[in-house]
Design a protein around this motif. Sequence first.
Motif, PDB file in Angstrom:
ATOM      1  N   TYR A   1      -2.017  -0.580   5.884  1.00 11.73           N
ATOM      2  CA  TYR A   1      -1.582   0.151   4.691  1.00 11.73           C
ATOM      3  C   TYR A   1      -0.626   1.286   5.075  1.00 11.73           C
ATOM      4  N   GLU A   2      -1.014   2.049   6.088  1.00 14.79           N
ATOM      5  CA  GLU A   2      -0.212   3.194   6.512  1.00 14.79           C
ATOM      6  C   GLU A   2       1.178   2.751   6.961  1.00 14.79           C
ATOM      7  N   HIS A   3       1.244   1.639   7.667  1.00 16.00           N
ATOM      8  CA  HIS A   3       2.523   1.112   8.138  1.00 16.00           C
ATOM      9  C   HIS A   3       3.412   0.713   6.956  1.00 16.00           C
ATOM     10  N   GLU A   4       2.846   0.005   5.986  1.00 14.47           N
ATOM     11  CA  GLU A   4       3.625  -0.424   4.817  1.00 14.47           C
ATOM     12  C   GLU A   4       4.041   0.763   3.960  1.00 14.47           C
ATOM     13  N   CYS A   5       3.174   1.766   3.871  1.00 18.99           N
ATOM     14  CA  CYS A   5       3.497   2.962   3.084  1.00 18.99           C
ATOM     15  C   CYS A   5       4.666   3.718   3.720  1.00 18.99           C
TER      16      CYS A   5
END
Length: 284
Positions: free
Chosen positions: A197-201
Amino acid sequence: MLIGISFQKMKTFSLIGLLNISILSFGQSATFVVAVSGEDRIALAKTNIHLTEWHEKSFWSQYDNYLNKSQELSQLMYSAIAGMAIIDKSTGDQEAFDNGRKMIDQRYAQLALWQKYYAEIGVAHNGVIALQFIQTEVLLDLLQSSRTYEQAPLEKFHFYVNDSSMSSSTEKNKTLSVALSLSKTERDPFFKVYSRYEHECDDLLGNDYGLIGTYAVVPTDFTPGQAKLLGYNLLEVMRREIKLKEKYFTEMNTAVGSSLAARFLAWEDYYSLVSKMDAWAHAR
């Protein structure tokens, strides 16, 4: 320290001024108190939406119509956020899931209303006025939403957006573990999903939501066409952000259960609000 500002005083501030006060209050572990509705909301909007005499009467009539349409939606929106903000380990899975789903649905409904009036204002007036409208509404929502979280248990977890202690993934994960009350058995499956999630955000919004700052431009520096395109881009970025949070709320629900998925969603909504306000204020 509690910072409270009545609307009699607020009328002397610009919206960006209020935003800067809000960012300062977060940095001082304080609570920013603001309510935006009715005549006071219009008075505040008038300090941020600059109109010619020719546009004045028809725009505020249109804005009043928007407020009438948004009143019930806003109540549902902030009620959903308040419900999300108090979810803890004792909250049952079904209640937690329903609250998370309700908040996401209300975010989509809010965005749809913004898109409708953004398009109508752009046609009736011009792109510069339309952009000022959506900038104002987005910032008012950031202030109101963050206020709701600051009145809930998450208020204990103040942070500086650009604090070096939060830049370390290890330190941030420790903070998350405490904030979300992760058990030892929950940590590995949770962070496996969270890291994606953090990477995509970051790919979507930049580190600490830095992309949002690009939409804090002074609209009068642009042609109506450029301003209108910028506003549409802002709305699209917001749509994609909601969709991203919805995607990972669903994934968390499968991986770690609804209660923890809802706590993840509440934390990320709170974190994103503070990050976006910081990016916006520093861009101005």
